[in-house]
Enzyme design. Sequence first.
Site, mmCIF file in Angstrom:
data_model
loop_
_atom_site.group_PDB
_atom_site.id
_atom_site.type_symbol
_atom_site.label_atom_id
_atom_site.label_comp_id
_atom_site.label_asym_id
_atom_site.label_seq_id
_atom_site.Cartn_x
_atom_site.Cartn_y
_atom_site.Cartn_z
ATOM 1 N N LYS A 187 0.804 -1.223 0.000
ATOM 2 C CA LYS A 187 0.000 0.000 0.000
ATOM 3 C C LYS A 187 0.841 1.280 0.000
ATOM 4 O O LYS A 187 0.433 2.304 -0.515
ATOM 5 C CB LYS A 187 -0.942 0.005 1.195
ATOM 6 C CG LYS A 187 -2.100 -0.966 1.024
ATOM 7 C CD LYS A 187 -3.188 -0.710 2.038
ATOM 8 C CE LYS A 187 -4.439 -1.515 1.722
ATOM 9 N NZ LYS A 187 -4.302 -2.933 2.111
ATOM 10 N N GLU A 202 -9.947 7.082 3.477
ATOM 11 C CA GLU A 202 -10.812 6.100 4.132
ATOM 12 C C GLU A 202 -9.949 4.902 4.512
ATOM 13 O O GLU A 202 -8.898 4.688 3.939
ATOM 14 C CB GLU A 202 -11.910 5.649 3.162
ATOM 15 C CG GLU A 202 -11.497 4.542 2.176
ATOM 16 C CD GLU A 202 -10.391 4.924 1.206
ATOM 17 O OE1 GLU A 202 -10.218 6.127 0.928
ATOM 18 O OE2 GLU A 202 -9.683 4.013 0.730
ATOM 19 N N SER A 238 1.585 -9.810 -1.110
ATOM 20 C CA SER A 238 1.251 -8.392 -0.948
ATOM 21 C C SER A 238 1.625 -7.810 0.412
ATOM 22 O O SER A 238 1.862 -6.618 0.529
ATOM 23 C CB SER A 238 -0.240 -8.170 -1.204
ATOM 24 O OG SER A 238 -1.026 -9.016 -0.384
HETATM 25 C C1 LIG Z 1 -5.119 -3.942 1.607
HETATM 26 C C2 LIG Z 1 -4.432 -5.207 1.304
HETATM 27 C C3 LIG Z 1 -4.846 -6.054 0.250
HETATM 28 C C4 LIG Z 1 -6.067 -5.795 -0.573
HETATM 29 O O1 LIG Z 1 -6.058 -4.624 -1.320
HETATM 30 P P1 LIG Z 1 -5.827 -4.609 -2.880
HETATM 31 O O2 LIG Z 1 -6.149 -3.231 -3.270
HETATM 32 O O3 LIG Z 1 -6.767 -5.624 -3.488
HETATM 33 O O4 LIG Z 1 -4.423 -4.973 -3.126
HETATM 34 C C5 LIG Z 1 -4.102 -7.184 -0.016
HETATM 35 N N1 LIG Z 1 -3.021 -7.510 0.723
HETATM 36 C C6 LIG Z 1 -2.609 -6.733 1.746
HETATM 37 C C7 LIG Z 1 -1.418 -7.152 2.514
HETATM 38 C C8 LIG Z 1 -3.289 -5.564 2.061
HETATM 39 O O5 LIG Z 1 -2.867 -4.810 3.083
#
Ligand SMILES: *Cc1c(COP(=O)(O)O)cnc(C)c1O
Length: 388
Positions: free
Chosen positions: A84, A106, A373
């Site tokens: 993020k 948000e 992610s």
């Molecule tokens: C917020 C988040 C997501 C989901 O958000 P996307 O916009 O779909 O990427 C996925 N993995 C992690 C670790 C997150 O913090």
Amino acid sequence: MEFQYGRFGGQFVPPQVAAALQELEQAFNDAKNDPTFIEEYLYYLKQYVGRPSPLYFAQQLTKKLGGAKIYLKREDLNHTGAHKINNTIGQILLAKRMGKTKIIAETGAGQHGVATATAAAMFNMECEIFQGQIDMERQRLNVFRMEMLGAKVTGVTQGTKTLADAVDYAINEWIKRIDDTFYLLGSAVGPHPYPTIVRFFQKIIGEEAKKQIIDQEGRLPDVIMACVGGGSNAIGLFADFIDDKDVKIIGVEAAGMGLETKDHAATLTLGKESIIHGMNTKAVVEEDGSISPVYSISAGLDYPGVGPEHAFLQDIKRAEYVAVTDKEAVDAFLELSQVEGIIPAIESSHAVAYAMKLAPKMSKDHVLIINLSGRGDKDVEAIERYLQ
Ligand SMILES: *Cc1c(COP(=O)(O)O)cnc(C)c1O
């Protein structure tokens, strides 16, 4: 109306917001073509976020599954522990360039709120985060974290008191403060140009991964996959591979308690074309077309809509979207922790879970990349509760 992704995208907003979005789009188009802006963005990604993130060959997991070679794109190693921050740094630089001094955003579970508060602290911007009252109670630690970083957290008490209403609330607040305030959206969703902006600041993931896999394997991967909430980490990985037709693209959504129940967040798998949060996309809806409450063990995937580009990629069959349950994700969470010594975010664990199903069916000379992610430290308590 113009649609950016086939018939998906668009701008379904009141006129004051449309005017602000036009100002934003102009500034963005200007910035993305300005080499000094890009240089500054890349400077912070390197020195502050810690990019490039490694593309790690998961040798033990590969051996155990006995199929395709599995690589992990390590977004979990970024500052603040997820992808993020790529987006919040980019958008704050854009805000600065536009002469804005205040940031609003948000947040659902608080991860985007923390990434925003982090970047706002570093760039000395005033920051207010809107979060549903129920989410604030569920995620007290993240509320405290945002406050420690100097942000103000305001509870949203309308509607479901969760993310979907925090988005509406933030947009309404933005209208009142447009002169000095920048609305920093957290995923590849919302009215145009947000999905395009978030894609732009997240596509670094796939650009790096492509170079890294060519370095390490001498060729492109056979499959790339990522979890999909709003879709920002997924589009970040996918963007640079969309024109490589031989690379199979898979997005993994949350099936929660199961697709046969109402407790899931499988927007692309079970949703219908709908207008939500200013865009035409797919959403999980009731018979009467109203937005359904959605559920996943993973707060980051618990969103009833999805980025419009994903709806488009599914429509033209360039990407495939599947869903895995809470249980499968928790199993994958434990498996990756124990086999590789990497504790993945429960969101990312959804992608790992699907890879664990797919890799054994692929040949040993095939290559699969999973976007990891985020890291799972934040989820340890929830997993403990789940297992009890
Ligand atoms: C917020 C988040 C997501 C989901 O958000 P996307 O916009 O779909 O990427 C996925 N993995 C992690 C670790 C997150 O913090």
